[in-house]
Design a protein around this motif. Structure first.
Motif, PDB file in Angstrom:
ATOM      1  N   PRO A  36       0.922  -0.997  -0.024  1.00 34.76           N
ATOM      2  CA  PRO A  36       0.162   0.033  -0.271  1.00 34.76           C
ATOM      3  C   PRO A  36       1.284   1.383   0.323  1.00 34.76           C
ATOM      4  O   PRO A  36       0.079   2.053  -0.574  1.00 34.76           O
ATOM      5  CB  PRO A  36      -1.178  -0.031   1.160  1.00 34.76           C
ATOM      6  CG  PRO A  36      -0.792  -1.694   1.603  1.00 34.76           C
ATOM      7  CD  PRO A  36       0.744  -1.765   1.017  1.00 34.76           C
ATOM      8  N   GLU A  37       2.230   1.034   0.651  1.00 33.98           N
ATOM      9  CA  GLU A  37       2.983   2.482   0.530  1.00 33.98           C
ATOM     10  C   GLU A  37       4.222   1.691   0.750  1.00 33.98           C
ATOM     11  O   GLU A  37       5.104   1.304   0.630  1.00 33.98           O
ATOM     12  CB  GLU A  37       2.699   2.655   1.873  1.00 33.98           C
ATOM     13  CG  GLU A  37       1.570   4.016   2.662  1.00 33.98           C
ATOM     14  CD  GLU A  37       1.417   4.572   3.878  1.00 33.98           C
ATOM     15  OE1 GLU A  37       0.567   5.108   3.852  1.00 33.98           O
ATOM     16  OE2 GLU A  37       2.628   4.405   4.606  1.00 33.98           O
ATOM     17  N   GLY A  38       5.401   2.850  -0.338  1.00 33.88           N
ATOM     18  CA  GLY A  38       6.320   3.224  -0.147  1.00 33.88           C
ATOM     19  C   GLY A  38       7.122   4.286   0.064  1.00 33.88           C
ATOM     20  O   GLY A  38       6.924   5.322   0.498  1.00 33.88           O
ATOM     21  N   ALA A  39       7.769   3.719   0.642  1.00 33.18           N
ATOM     22  CA  ALA A  39       8.370   5.066   1.655  1.00 33.18           C
ATOM     23  C   ALA A  39      10.457   5.634   0.872  1.00 33.18           C
ATOM     24  O   ALA A  39      10.695   4.026   1.009  1.00 33.18           O
ATOM     25  CB  ALA A  39       8.516   5.249   2.725  1.00 33.18           C
ATOM     26  N   ALA A  40      10.195   6.908   1.499  1.00 35.16           N
ATOM     27  CA  ALA A  40      12.556   6.469   1.261  1.00 35.16           C
ATOM     28  C   ALA A  40      12.573   7.579   2.035  1.00 35.16           C
ATOM     29  O   ALA A  40      11.847   8.856   2.477  1.00 35.16           O
ATOM     30  CB  ALA A  40      13.406   6.575  -0.324  1.00 35.16           C
ATOM     31  N   VAL A  41      13.458   7.669   2.880  1.00 32.18           N
ATOM     32  CA  VAL A  41      14.091   8.212   4.129  1.00 32.18           C
ATOM     33  C   VAL A  41      15.644   8.964   3.405  1.00 32.18           C
ATOM     34  O   VAL A  41      16.225   8.115   2.677  1.00 32.18           O
ATOM     35  CB  VAL A  41      14.368   8.523   5.459  1.00 32.18           C
ATOM     36  CG1 VAL A  41      12.664   8.140   6.073  1.00 32.18           C
ATOM     37  CG2 VAL A  41      15.215   7.538   5.855  1.00 32.18           C
ATOM     38  N   ARG A  42      16.234   9.967   3.565  1.00 33.67           N
ATOM     39  CA  ARG A  42      17.601  10.707   3.562  1.00 33.67           C
ATOM     40  C   ARG A  42      18.270  11.195   4.220  1.00 33.67           C
ATOM     41  O   ARG A  42      18.042  11.925   5.262  1.00 33.67           O
ATOM     42  CB  ARG A  42      17.305  12.031   2.210  1.00 33.67           C
ATOM     43  CG  ARG A  42      19.264  11.836   1.790  1.00 33.67           C
ATOM     44  CD  ARG A  42      18.631  13.548   0.342  1.00 33.67           C
ATOM     45  NE  ARG A  42      18.708  14.379   0.983  1.00 33.67           N
ATOM     46  CZ  ARG A  42      17.069  14.698   0.527  1.00 33.67           C
ATOM     47  NH1 ARG A  42      16.496  14.255  -0.084  1.00 33.67           N
ATOM     48  NH2 ARG A  42      16.847  16.354   1.246  1.00 33.67           N
ATOM     49  N   ASP A  43      19.812  10.581   4.567  1.00 34.44           N
ATOM     50  CA  ASP A  43      20.246  11.321   6.192  1.00 34.44           C
ATOM     51  C   ASP A  43      21.170  11.763   5.647  1.00 34.44           C
ATOM     52  O   ASP A  43      21.114  12.614   5.149  1.00 34.44           O
ATOM     53  CB  ASP A  43      20.631   9.438   6.346  1.00 34.44           C
ATOM     54  CG  ASP A  43      22.171   9.098   5.995  1.00 34.44           C
ATOM     55  OD1 ASP A  43      22.663   9.927   4.908  1.00 34.44           O
ATOM     56  OD2 ASP A  43      22.592   7.859   6.060  1.00 34.44           O
ATOM     57  N   SER A  44      21.582  12.183   7.019  1.00 38.26           N
ATOM     58  CA  SER A  44      22.272  13.924   6.484  1.00 38.26           C
ATOM     59  C   SER A  44      23.192  14.005   5.745  1.00 38.26           C
ATOM     60  O   SER A  44      23.974  14.804   5.621  1.00 38.26           O
ATOM     61  CB  SER A  44      22.654  13.799   8.039  1.00 38.26           C
ATOM     62  OG  SER A  44      23.616  13.130   8.858  1.00 38.26           O
ATOM     63  N   THR A  45      23.743  12.598   5.590  1.00 41.86           N
ATOM     64  CA  THR A  45      25.377  12.485   4.859  1.00 41.86           C
ATOM     65  C   THR A  45      24.942  11.828   3.274  1.00 41.86           C
ATOM     66  O   THR A  45      25.645  11.780   2.502  1.00 41.86           O
ATOM     67  CB  THR A  45      26.474  10.867   5.484  1.00 41.86           C
ATOM     68  OG1 THR A  45      25.857   9.588   5.224  1.00 41.86           O
ATOM     69  CG2 THR A  45      26.707  11.258   6.741  1.00 41.86           C
ATOM     70  N   GLY A  46      23.963  12.336   2.802  1.00 38.68           N
ATOM     71  CA  GLY A  46      22.664  11.895   2.050  1.00 38.68           C
ATOM     72  C   GLY A  46      22.389  10.077   1.570  1.00 38.68           C
ATOM     73  O   GLY A  46      22.478  10.098   0.852  1.00 38.68           O
ATOM     74  N   ARG A  47      22.689   9.101   2.480  1.00 40.32           N
ATOM     75  CA  ARG A  47      22.137   7.645   2.558  1.00 40.32           C
ATOM     76  C   ARG A  47      21.022   8.033   2.056  1.00 40.32           C
ATOM     77  O   ARG A  47      20.352   8.565   3.161  1.00 40.32           O
ATOM     78  CB  ARG A  47      22.940   7.360   3.491  1.00 40.32           C
ATOM     79  CG  ARG A  47      24.735   7.035   2.702  1.00 40.32           C
ATOM     80  CD  ARG A  47      25.098   5.594   3.752  1.00 40.32           C
ATOM     81  NE  ARG A  47      24.618   6.357   5.334  1.00 40.32           N
ATOM     82  CZ  ARG A  47      25.348   6.084   6.193  1.00 40.32           C
ATOM     83  NH1 ARG A  47      25.519   4.391   6.318  1.00 40.32           N
ATOM     84  NH2 ARG A  47      25.612   6.869   7.644  1.00 40.32           N
ATOM     85  N   THR A  48      20.794   7.018   1.469  1.00 37.13           N
ATOM     86  CA  THR A  48      19.478   6.660   1.160  1.00 37.13           C
ATOM     87  C   THR A  48      18.939   5.540   2.145  1.00 37.13           C
ATOM     88  O   THR A  48      19.934   4.314   1.724  1.00 37.13           O
ATOM     89  CB  THR A  48      18.286   7.384  -0.051  1.00 37.13           C
ATOM     90  OG1 THR A  48      18.923   6.145  -1.011  1.00 37.13           O
ATOM     91  CG2 THR A  48      18.657   8.587  -0.913  1.00 37.13           C
ATOM     92  N   TYR A  49      17.412   5.238   2.043  1.00 34.36           N
ATOM     93  CA  TYR A  49      16.997   4.516   2.710  1.00 34.36           C
ATOM     94  C   TYR A  49      15.537   3.441   2.414  1.00 34.36           C
ATOM     95  O   TYR A  49      14.886   5.302   2.527  1.00 34.36           O
ATOM     96  CB  TYR A  49      16.961   4.186   4.228  1.00 34.36           C
ATOM     97  CG  TYR A  49      18.007   4.331   4.829  1.00 34.36           C
ATOM     98  CD1 TYR A  49      19.871   3.358   5.202  1.00 34.36           C
ATOM     99  CD2 TYR A  49      18.827   5.453   5.122  1.00 34.36           C
ATOM    100  CE1 TYR A  49      20.051   3.499   5.805  1.00 34.36           C
ATOM    101  CE2 TYR A  49      19.884   6.021   5.852  1.00 34.36           C
ATOM    102  CZ  TYR A  49      20.470   4.924   5.622  1.00 34.36           C
ATOM    103  OH  TYR A  49      22.179   5.562   6.333  1.00 34.36           O
ATOM    104  N   VAL A  50      15.394   3.170   1.923  1.00 31.30           N
ATOM    105  CA  VAL A  50      13.928   2.582   0.827  1.00 31.30           C
ATOM    106  C   VAL A  50      13.556   1.304   1.671  1.00 31.30           C
ATOM    107  O   VAL A  50      13.420   0.181   1.503  1.00 31.30           O
ATOM    108  CB  VAL A  50      14.394   2.214  -1.162  1.00 31.30           C
ATOM    109  CG1 VAL A  50      13.125   2.024  -1.460  1.00 31.30           C
ATOM    110  CG2 VAL A  50      14.877   3.580  -1.251  1.00 31.30           C
ATOM    111  N   ALA A  51      11.779   1.517   2.188  1.00 31.51           N
ATOM    112  CA  ALA A  51      11.042   0.233   2.414  1.00 31.51           C
ATOM    113  C   ALA A  51       9.598   0.129   1.992  1.00 31.51           C
ATOM    114  O   ALA A  51       9.668   1.533   0.919  1.00 31.51           O
ATOM    115  CB  ALA A  51      11.197   0.463   3.253  1.00 31.51           C
ATOM    116  N   GLY A  52       8.716  -0.779   1.905  1.00 35.16           N
ATOM    117  CA  GLY A  52       7.632  -0.476   1.851  1.00 35.16           C
ATOM    118  C   GLY A  52       6.905  -0.974   3.264  1.00 35.16           C
ATOM    119  O   GLY A  52       7.318  -1.435   3.970  1.00 35.16           O
ATOM    120  N   THR A  53       5.547  -1.712   3.288  1.00 34.60           N
ATOM    121  CA  THR A  53       4.899  -1.698   4.249  1.00 34.60           C
ATOM    122  C   THR A  53       5.206  -3.109   4.389  1.00 34.60           C
ATOM    123  O   THR A  53       5.184  -3.940   3.967  1.00 34.60           O
ATOM    124  CB  THR A  53       3.239  -1.325   4.004  1.00 34.60           C
ATOM    125  OG1 THR A  53       3.435  -0.279   3.139  1.00 34.60           O
ATOM    126  CG2 THR A  53       2.777  -1.350   4.859  1.00 34.60           C
TER     127      THR A  53
END
Length: 116
Positions: free
Chosen positions: A28-45
């Motif tokens: 139902p959902e996808g998400a991504a976050v970017r940390d303070s160093t520019g790395r990204t983390y991606v996840a689904g429900t």
């Protein structure tokens, strides 16, 4: 509605990653976050019998587990009209109260940007 082409390229990237996670995993959902160093983390429900996590909380948890100390931004792709308060709290815990959270539809168009 925000024109996704007007987004900063790094914000557009996390929206695209969140959209991809949602489509690839059929969740139902996808998400991504970017940390303070520019790395990204991606996840689904995550929906198991014993564990239920929103995509955004899962992405924040992945960032924390990988050693992220802060967040710059987050994005959620969802049919929902707003971002859950507990999801915003998770972003705020790691990124602070001013961290922008983008809410986009399945087509990737950003419908809202809120502060954690």
């Amino acid at each position: 509605m925000t024109d996704s082409n007007a987004l900063d390229p790094e914000d557009r990237k996390i929206v695209t990653l969140a959209r991809s996670a949602r489509a690839r995993n059929g969740v139902p959902e996808g998400a991504a976050v970017r940390d303070s160093t520019g790395r990204t983390y991606v996840a689904g429900t995550v929906e198991l019998a014993s564990l239920k996590l929103s995509a955004l909380r899962t992405a924040v948890a992945m960032a924390v587990a990988s050693g992220a100390e802060s967040l710059e931004a987050a994005a959620v792709v969802s049919a929902a009209g707003e971002i859950d308060a507990e999801d915003l709290a998770a972003v705020r815990d790691l990124g602070g109260p001013g961290t922008p959270v983008l809410l986009a539809g399945a087509d990737g168009s950003v419908r809202a940007t809120v502060s954690a």
